[in-house]
Design an enzyme around this catalytic site. Structure first.
Site, short mmCIF file in Angstrom:
data_model
loop_
_atom_site.label_atom_id
_atom_site.label_comp_id
_atom_site.label_asym_id
_atom_site.label_seq_id
_atom_site.Cartn_x
_atom_site.Cartn_y
_atom_site.Cartn_z
N CYS A 1 0.62 -1.27 0.02
CA CYS A 1 0.08 -0.05 0.58
C CYS A 1 0.92 0.90 0.07
CB CYS A 1 -0.98 0.63 1.39
SG CYS A 1 -1.70 1.32 1.39
N CYS B 1 0.11 3.50 2.44
CA CYS B 1 1.04 3.19 3.92
C CYS B 1 2.02 3.24 4.55
CB CYS B 1 0.42 1.84 4.08
SG CYS B 1 -1.27 1.12 4.34
#
Length: 145
Positions: free
Chosen positions: A69, A72
């Protein structure tokens, strides 16, 4: 906060009882003698995560994330910086939902990154999406004790 708090060691998972006014004094674990607070997020999985949520009297701010991600990965250094600002009154924890799909499912994580604040063993607040350090700290304090 009561005068005496249970704090789970980030190294050996022993449960320590610490006087609330002494949280900022750099307490060490009675079992492994290492610092109870490191100023860094703690990566947890499975049973370790459940023990920290259930047995720690301080709040846990959890970053549910995954290595693939982009947002993230972008938020990771901000979350680490927030740990340095929020400890020892709050423990910051990272849960890799790719490695721990059962935890992601248990808490119905639908998008990542997602921050979840746990108090007294229960989820108290949730926020999806990447944030900068100031926003993480502000959100955690606004939703915390």
């Amino acid at each position: 906060m009561s005068d005496s708090l249970h704090i789970v060691c980030p190294h050996c998972d022993a449960i320590n009882r610490i006087s609330a006014p002494r949280l900022s004094d750099g307490p060490k674990c009675g079992g492994c003698h290492r610092p109870l607070f490191t100023g860094e997020p703690l990566s947890l999985s499975g049973e370790r995560f459940n023990k920290h949520v259930a047995r720690s009297d301080i709040q846990l701010l959890v970053d549910f994330w995954a290595p693939w991600c982009g947002p993230c990965r972008m938020m990771a250094p901000y979350f680490a910086e927030a740990a340095a600002q929020l400890e020892p009154h709050m423990r910051l924890v990272k849960v890799d939902t790719e490695a721990e799909p059962a935890l992601g499912a248990q808490f119905s994580i639908r998008s990542i990154p997602t921050l979840a604040l746990f108090k007294c063993g229960r989820e108290a607040a949730r926020q999806a999406g990447a944030m900068g350090v100031a926003d993480i700290v502000r959100w955690a304090r606004a939703n915390g004790a």
